[in-house]
Design a protein around this motif. Structure first.
Motif, PDB file in Angstrom:
ATOM      1  N   ASP A  40      -4.721  -2.281  -1.178  1.00 48.41           N
ATOM      2  CA  ASP A  40      -4.216  -2.564  -2.525  1.00 48.41           C
ATOM      3  C   ASP A  40      -5.408  -2.975  -3.377  1.00 48.41           C
ATOM      4  N   ASP A  41      -5.630  -2.252  -4.476  1.00 49.73           N
ATOM      5  CA  ASP A  41      -6.784  -2.483  -5.353  1.00 49.73           C
ATOM      6  C   ASP A  41      -8.100  -2.546  -4.567  1.00 49.73           C
ATOM      7  N   GLY A  42      -8.233  -1.653  -3.564  1.00 52.58           N
ATOM      8  CA  GLY A  42      -9.479  -1.527  -2.833  1.00 52.58           C
ATOM      9  C   GLY A  42      -9.655  -2.466  -1.655  1.00 52.58           C
ATOM     10  N   ASP A  43      -8.719  -3.391  -1.457  1.00 54.39           N
ATOM     11  CA  ASP A  43      -8.824  -4.335  -0.344  1.00 54.39           C
ATOM     12  C   ASP A  43      -7.794  -3.986   0.725  1.00 54.39           C
ATOM     13  N   THR A  88       0.610   2.534 -11.678  1.00 54.08           N
ATOM     14  CA  THR A  88      -0.112   2.460 -10.414  1.00 54.08           C
ATOM     15  C   THR A  88      -0.519   3.850  -9.928  1.00 54.08           C
ATOM     16  N   GLU A 104      -3.110   4.035  -0.063  1.00 53.84           N
ATOM     17  CA  GLU A 104      -3.873   3.134  -0.914  1.00 53.84           C
ATOM     18  C   GLU A 104      -3.198   3.117  -2.273  1.00 53.84           C
ATOM     19  N   THR A 105      -3.071   1.932  -2.826  1.00 57.45           N
ATOM     20  CA  THR A 105      -2.442   1.790  -4.124  1.00 57.45           C
ATOM     21  C   THR A 105      -3.273   0.833  -4.973  1.00 57.45           C
ATOM     22  N   GLY A 106      -2.973   0.815  -6.249  1.00 59.94           N
ATOM     23  CA  GLY A 106      -3.651  -0.083  -7.161  1.00 59.94           C
ATOM     24  C   GLY A 106      -3.271   0.267  -8.586  1.00 59.94           C
ATOM     25  N   GLN A 107      -3.754  -0.525  -9.509  1.00 55.25           N
ATOM     26  CA  GLN A 107      -3.431  -0.246 -10.901  1.00 55.25           C
ATOM     27  C   GLN A 107      -4.154   1.032 -11.340  1.00 55.25           C
TER      28      GLN A 107
END
Length: 108
Positions: A40-43, A88, A104-107
Motif C-alpha cells: 500500500d503506497d509502496g510499503d 486509487t 499493490e495499491t495506493g493513491q
C-alpha cells in the motif's frame, strides 16, 4: 465512467473486485495464491491485517474507472468507512493458476 465489474478483462481481477464489493471474505481469500503479498503506497503490509482493516471491517468498495495491462492494472474510486473515497491505483500479479500472487495499491 465506471466499468461494470462483470466487464473487467482479467478473470482474477474481476473476481477480486466482485468479492470486495460483496464483502465476501471467503471468496476473496480463495482468489489469493499461497503466500500472496501486497503493498500500500509502496510499503509492503501484512496481507491479513490490511484486508481486514481496509476492506472487510470498514465496508470497502471499488468502482473501476479504467483498466490497462490486460485488466491487471486498475484506476478505481475506492471507499471505506475509515478513509472515505479516494482515487486509487491497483496493480495485480496473477500466477499460472489464475490466482492473485500480489497486489499493490495506493493513491492515484
Amino acid at each position: 465512467m465506471t466499468i461494470q465489474t462483470t466487464r473487467l478483462s482479467d478473470p482474477a481481477v474481476r473476481a477480486f473486485v466482485a468479492a470486495v464489493n460483496a464483502h465476501d471474505r471467503e471468496a476473496f481469500r480463495a482468489l489469493l495464491a499461497p503466500g500472496a503479498t501486497m503493498a500500500d503506497d509502496g510499503d509492503d503490509r501484512n496481507l491479513d491485517q490490511w484486508i481486514d482493516q481496509e476492506i472487510f471491517s470498514s465496508n470497502g468498495h471499488m468502482e473501476v474507472d479504467n483498466e490497462s495491462n490486460g485488466g491487471r492494472a486498475l484506476i478505481a474510486r475506492y471507499r471505506n468507512d475509515t478513509w472515505g473515497e479516494m482515487r486509487t491505483r491497483w496493480d495485480f500479479t496473477v500466477d499460472e493458476d489464475g490466482r492473485i500472487a500480489r497486489f499493490e495499491t495506493g493513491q492515484a
